[in-house]
Design an enzyme around this catalytic site. Structure first.
Site, PDB file in Angstrom:
ATOM      1  CG  ASP A 111      38.405  40.016  39.655  1.00 26.30           C
ATOM      2  OD1 ASP A 111      38.573  40.609  40.731  1.00 26.30           O
ATOM      3  OD2 ASP A 111      39.211  39.159  39.220  1.00 26.30           O
ATOM      4  CB  SER A 112      38.472  44.660  40.123  1.00 32.65           C
ATOM      5  OG  SER A 112      38.674  45.915  40.728  1.00 32.65           O
ATOM      6  CB  ALA A 113      42.776  45.974  38.305  1.00 32.20           C
ATOM      7  CG  HIS A 125      34.614  45.664  43.561  1.00 31.98           C
ATOM      8  ND1 HIS A 125      34.358  46.101  42.285  1.00 31.98           N
ATOM      9  CD2 HIS A 125      35.965  45.449  43.629  1.00 31.98           C
ATOM     10  CE1 HIS A 125      35.490  46.158  41.606  1.00 31.98           C
ATOM     11  NE2 HIS A 125      36.482  45.752  42.386  1.00 31.98           N
TER      12      HIS A 125
END
Length: 320
Positions: free
Chosen positions: A144-146, A270
């Site tokens: 997730d994300s980075a 997010h």
């Protein structure tokens, strides 16, 4: 939008989202919020968590007894922070429902270890699973994300190093470019409850101090060659600042002939799927992830072929 989601977004705006910070302030702030997870661990019966601290792999294994498949998960945290404890609830439910083992990998963090340290460590984690004789058809890469960026980058590295593809990949709100378009950042900034345009820019500065690195496909996987990649599931919030990162990567994957499942939801923040079991939207969308992974379950024939190959390698090694 559930009342739970409204509450999460209100708390995120107050505690995480910031404007106008410099690099040092950004680093201190993000490590404070991402390294001190507020999540209460609610681990289903039959799921065990074990720490792994080896030269080739550091992190945790969240698993049921006698797992039938493996998930390699890369945590988020803006490339500068994040802890595996944040993902215990998600990993435990994936393990329980899929009869799986989930390897929560750690990796070197910027700015002490800037690009490409994290990407190299993530590829090493996949090699570690292969050395354990895990069938790649039964490995799922996720993040997730980075960590979503690192998961996508890992697919590119696997291809470039001519390693066998995993079964599929699941990317939750992935960051896919270190060269974001200013207009898109500013347009999405007001609706994102967690990240701001300033935070995104400072994260890029911390992770990629050498500006020449920012167009490299392992730093900006949006610019990679997706031909031959395994099936990918993209999930993103329509309200988040990284929405266009996921959208563009999805389009690029489809154009390259990759089997893609795309899901975008409004009214969530997010990386909302990691907030199981507390967020209703996360609980519903976890079922989507489970269905996607099961859809690409290998046939009995392919598993038999892998077992025969493993037996051959074991015999060859014993007689060498």
């Amino acid at each position: 939008m559930s009342i739970h989601s409204k509450l999460v977004q209100a708390v995120s705006r107050k505690t995480i989202k910031r404007h106008g910070l410099n690099k040092d302030q950004t680093l201190k702030h993000l490590r404070t919020v991402f390294n001190n997870t507020p999540a209460v661990p609610l681990i289903p019966r039959g799921v065990k968590i074990r720490r792994i601290d080896l030269p080739e792999f550091k992190g945790e294994r969240v698993s049921v007894h006698n797992p039938r498949m493996t998930i390699l998960y890369f945590h988020g945290g803006a490339f500068v922070g994040g802890v595996t404890k944040t993902y215990h609830n998600l990993a435990a439910r994936l393990a329980k429902q899929l009869k799986a083992e989930v390897f929560l990998a750690t990796y070197p963090l910027a700015p002490e270890a800037p690009f490409p340290a994290a990407t190299e460590r993530c590829l090493e984690a996949y090699r570690y699973l292969l050395r354990l004789d895990k069938d790649p058809k039964n490995i799922v890469i996720a993040g997730d994300s980075a960590g979503g960026s690192l998961a996508l980058t890992s697919l590119l590295q696997i291809k470039d190093n001519q390693l066998p593809n995993p079964r599929c990949a699941v990317l939750l709100s992935p960051a896919t470019t270190a060269l974001p378009e200013e207009e898109k950042l500013l347009a999405q900034c007001p609706t994102d409850a967690m990240l701001s345009a300033t935070l995104v820019k400072r994260i890029i500065d911390l992770y990629l101090p050498n500006k020449e690195d920012r167009s490299h496909p392992y730093a900006s996987p949006l610019f990679g060659d997706y031909t031959g990649l395994p099936p990918i599931m993209f999930m993103a919030s329509k309200d988040e600042i990284l929405y266009h990162d996921a959208l563009q990567a999805k389009d690029r994957a489809i154009a390259a002939g990759v089997d893609v499942e795309w899901f975008a939801r409004s009214g969530v923040c997010h990386v909302w799927p990691i907030m199981v079991p507390f967020l209703p939207e996360a609980n519903r969308d976890l079922k989507r992830i489970i269905r996607f992974i099961r859809h690409y379950e290998p046939t009995a024939k392919s598993l038999t072929e892998h077992n025969r190959h493993s037996q051959y390698l074991a015999t060859a090694g014993a007689t060498a």
